[in-house]
Design an enzyme around this catalytic site. Structure first.
Site, PDB file in Angstrom:
ATOM      1  N   GLU A   1       4.551  53.855  39.938  1.00 22.06           N
ATOM      2  CA  GLU A   1       5.711  53.339  40.661  1.00 22.06           C
ATOM      3  C   GLU A   1       6.433  54.495  41.329  1.00 22.06           C
ATOM      4  O   GLU A   1       6.516  55.584  40.737  1.00 22.06           O
ATOM      5  CB  GLU A   1       6.657  52.609  39.699  1.00 22.06           C
TER       6      GLU A   1
ATOM      7  N   HIS B   1       9.770  46.325  40.321  1.00 25.28           N
ATOM      8  CA  HIS B   1      10.260  46.509  38.939  1.00 25.28           C
ATOM      9  C   HIS B   1      11.743  46.115  38.826  1.00 25.28           C
ATOM     10  O   HIS B   1      12.570  46.904  38.356  1.00 25.28           O
ATOM     11  CB  HIS B   1      10.034  47.949  38.473  1.00 25.28           C
TER      12      HIS B   1
HETATM   13  P1  NAI Z   1       9.601  42.707  22.419  1.00 21.26           P
HETATM   14  O1  NAI Z   1       9.279  43.947  21.682  1.00 21.26           O
HETATM   15  O2  NAI Z   1      10.767  41.906  22.020  1.00 21.26           O
HETATM   16  O3  NAI Z   1       8.316  41.746  22.424  1.00 21.26           O
HETATM   17  C1  NAI Z   1       7.014  42.201  22.619  1.00 21.26           C
HETATM   18  C2  NAI Z   1       6.091  41.257  21.875  1.00 21.26           C
HETATM   19  O4  NAI Z   1       4.745  41.606  22.186  1.00 21.26           O
HETATM   20  C3  NAI Z   1       6.243  41.361  20.362  1.00 21.26           C
HETATM   21  O5  NAI Z   1       6.413  40.087  19.813  1.00 21.26           O
HETATM   22  C4  NAI Z   1       4.924  41.989  19.914  1.00 21.26           C
HETATM   23  O6  NAI Z   1       4.523  41.578  18.628  1.00 21.26           O
HETATM   24  C5  NAI Z   1       3.984  41.490  20.977  1.00 21.26           C
HETATM   25  N1  NAI Z   1       2.755  42.267  21.110  1.00 21.26           N
HETATM   26  C6  NAI Z   1       2.580  43.600  20.958  1.00 21.26           C
HETATM   27  N2  NAI Z   1       1.293  43.931  21.165  1.00 21.26           N
HETATM   28  C7  NAI Z   1       0.649  42.781  21.463  1.00 21.26           C
HETATM   29  C8  NAI Z   1      -0.697  42.479  21.762  1.00 21.26           C
HETATM   30  N3  NAI Z   1      -1.630  43.429  21.821  1.00 21.26           N
HETATM   31  N4  NAI Z   1      -1.007  41.200  22.004  1.00 21.26           N
HETATM   32  C9  NAI Z   1      -0.077  40.217  21.930  1.00 21.26           C
HETATM   33  N5  NAI Z   1       1.217  40.444  21.639  1.00 21.26           N
HETATM   34  C10 NAI Z   1       1.573  41.717  21.414  1.00 21.26           C
HETATM   35  O7  NAI Z   1       9.721  43.157  23.954  1.00 21.26           O
HETATM   36  P2  NAI Z   1      10.517  42.412  25.105  1.00 21.26           P
HETATM   37  O8  NAI Z   1      11.935  42.857  25.121  1.00 21.26           O
HETATM   38  O9  NAI Z   1      10.213  40.974  25.053  1.00 21.26           O
HETATM   39  O10 NAI Z   1       9.818  43.085  26.392  1.00 21.26           O
HETATM   40  C11 NAI Z   1       8.481  42.761  26.745  1.00 21.26           C
HETATM   41  C12 NAI Z   1       8.011  43.670  27.864  1.00 21.26           C
HETATM   42  O11 NAI Z   1       8.822  43.490  29.021  1.00 21.26           O
HETATM   43  C13 NAI Z   1       8.064  45.153  27.518  1.00 21.26           C
HETATM   44  O12 NAI Z   1       6.881  45.767  27.979  1.00 21.26           O
HETATM   45  C14 NAI Z   1       9.210  45.666  28.354  1.00 21.26           C
HETATM   46  O13 NAI Z   1       9.031  47.033  28.712  1.00 21.26           O
HETATM   47  C15 NAI Z   1       9.118  44.768  29.580  1.00 21.26           C
HETATM   48  N6  NAI Z   1      10.361  44.667  30.339  1.00 21.26           N
HETATM   49  C16 NAI Z   1      10.267  44.653  31.710  1.00 21.26           C
HETATM   50  C17 NAI Z   1      11.395  44.554  32.483  1.00 21.26           C
HETATM   51  C18 NAI Z   1      11.295  44.507  33.973  1.00 21.26           C
HETATM   52  O14 NAI Z   1      12.260  44.869  34.653  1.00 21.26           O
HETATM   53  N7  NAI Z   1      10.198  44.072  34.523  1.00 21.26           N
HETATM   54  C19 NAI Z   1      12.738  44.514  31.874  1.00 21.26           C
HETATM   55  C20 NAI Z   1      12.717  44.419  30.426  1.00 21.26           C
HETATM   56  C21 NAI Z   1      11.560  44.530  29.709  1.00 21.26           C
END
Ligand code: NAI
Length: 410
Positions: free
Chosen positions: A270, A293
């Site tokens: 990015e 993003h």
């Molecule tokens: P979180 O930590 O609350 O949830 C992530 C989930 O993924 C957890 O339940 C975990 O057990 C699961 N997980 C981990 N490895 C896995 C796998 N191999 N297969 C299946 N499930 C798996 O995270 P949150 O807050 O929900 O964020 C999710 C993603 O969104 C993160 O990568 C974060 O960086 C991204 N994000 C992107 C934003 C954007 O602006 N596009 C803003 C905020 C977050």
């Protein structure tokens, strides 16, 4: 390095950089901290050095880089708030070694991402972006062909954490059937159904949305084989991390028409700054929606971030609580009524706790409560004692070898 930072609140100098949402200053003031200075932008290094000489609390976003060298000049700083998700901009080890606790706001933009995912789901299912593009170019694509409602369609959510589970609730409210896959056991929201196999989820969903973190397991998680398991004409949404989906493979399946469309908000590479050139294999594919993003970038999220980070900074400053600190041993502490509270931050080596408690024993000061936690070579002990004067204990505590910092809060 040993310092005392037991100051009245109005003397605690708080500097907030990079146009942090005004809710932060209001939240500090509501907590009794009136010495708050706001800067609309990141500071040039010389000015930052000057600020670091006198600030006790620093708030920043992603553009202020705090190296070990800069931090070594921050003689009074005891905590840093990253008013964003990432904390890579701060040398966390160096901060920890100086007894500076660093906080951030990992989940304040959950709702913003979830709403965008629902919006993208509708845009993809209706083919809105190609139709809009055509209209801009003077073409009138008034047709229902390939345009579908989302009601009754199946949404597959990969990663059922904060964002994935919110998406689940919103999608069900709009009449979608929800499947999810997570490596941890998760309680389904509403009628969502957990699938232990990612392949089954890919094969059973009309829209697949990724909400996983960047880990060794998710890095390159979706390559051509996985994309090939998706339904003919299905849609893919990735707002999680750029490393999760192979974009070359996705581009080729979109060009073939094998997949109906994709919306991607995160990319392996990015641009660092506004105005830097962005390149992706998905460019020029009409069925690909590309966003820079901004999944979590809303005014509401900025306000939530401001409130969440200030709450953590104030809890640390007022009570010594380090819940959510990214570089510090975690202690969840509430206000204790009628006592003094003393913090001792030290290198994690044998015998320090014994020496700390001996200071109180020798002075016949009654200890009412004691909590210790360690992490990454740091030890953090918080003692609630009968009322003491700071001069009665701090010099003795500071003379313990391995002491990094002491504070008496009340
Ligand atoms: P979180 O930590 O609350 O949830 C992530 C989930 O993924 C957890 O339940 C975990 O057990 C699961 N997980 C981990 N490895 C896995 C796998 N191999 N297969 C299946 N499930 C798996 O995270 P949150 O807050 O929900 O964020 C999710 C993603 O969104 C993160 O990568 C974060 O960086 C991204 N994000 C992107 C934003 C954007 O602006 N596009 C803003 C905020 C977050």
């Amino acid at each position: 390095m040993k310092r005392q930072l037991s100051l009245p609140k109005e003397k605690i100098r708080i500097v907030l950089l990079e146009g942090i949402h005004e809710a932060a200053a209001s939240a500090f003031e509501a907590a009794g901290y009136s010495n708050v200075e706001l800067h609309p932008k990141a500071l040039p290094e010389a000015e930052l050095r000057e600020v670091l000489r006198t600030a006790h609390v620093l708030g920043l976003r992603s553009r202020t880089r705090l190296s070990a060298d800069l931090l070594s000049k921050a003689r009074k700083l005891f905590t840093i708030g990253c008013f964003c998700i990432g904390t890579d901009q701060v040398d966390l080890d160096a901060a920890g070694q100086q007894g500076i606790a660093v906080f951030h706001a990992p989940h304040s933009n959950t709702r913003s991402v979830a709403e965008l995912v629902l919006g993208l789901t509708i845009m993809l299912c209706r083919g809105i972006f190609p139709k809009s593009q055509a209209a801009h170019e003077g073409d009138w694509h008034k047709s229902a062909k390939g345009s579908r409602e989302i009601r009754g369609k199946t949404l597959g959510i990969v990663g059922y954490g904060h964002i994935g589970s919110q998406v689940s609730v919103l999608a069900e409210a709009l009449g979608m059937r929800v499947l999810f896959h997570d490596i941890e056991p998760k309680l389904p929201m509403g009628n969502a159904l957990s699938l232990p196999s990612l392949s089954d989820l890919l094969a059973s969903s009309d829209v697949v949305s990724f909400h996983v973190p960047d880990t060794v397991l998710t890095h390159g998680m979706v390559v051509i084989q996985e994309l090939g398991r998706m339904r003919e004409g299905a849609f893919l949404i990735n707002t999680s991390r750029g490393s999760v989906v192979d974009l070359e493979a996705l581009a080729s399946l979109l060009k073939e028409g094998r997949l109906g469309g994709a919306a991607v908000d995160v990319f392996p590479r990015e641009p660092m700054a506004m105005g830097d050139r962005f390149e992706s294999p998905l460019q020029d594919i009409p069925t690909a929606i590309l966003t820079p993003h901004i999944g979590g970038s809303t005014q509401e999220a900025q306000e939530n971030i401001a409130n969440e980070v200030v709450h953590r900074l104030v809890s640390f400053s007022d009570e010594g609580s380090t819940v959510g600190a990214v570089n510090f041993p975690e202690l969840n502490l509430q206000a204790h009524g009628d006592c003094s509270r003393i913090l001792h931050i030290h290198e994690n080596r044998p015998g320090i706790l014994r020496q700390v408690t001996r200071v109180f024993g020798e002075k016949e000061i009654n200890i009412l409560g004691e909590q210790l936690q360690t992490r990454n070579g740091l030890g953090y002990v918080v003692l609630d004692t009968e009322h003491v004067e700071r001069t009665a204990v701090l010099p003795a505590l500071e003379s313990i070898e391995g002491t990094i910092r002491t504070r008496i809060l009340y």
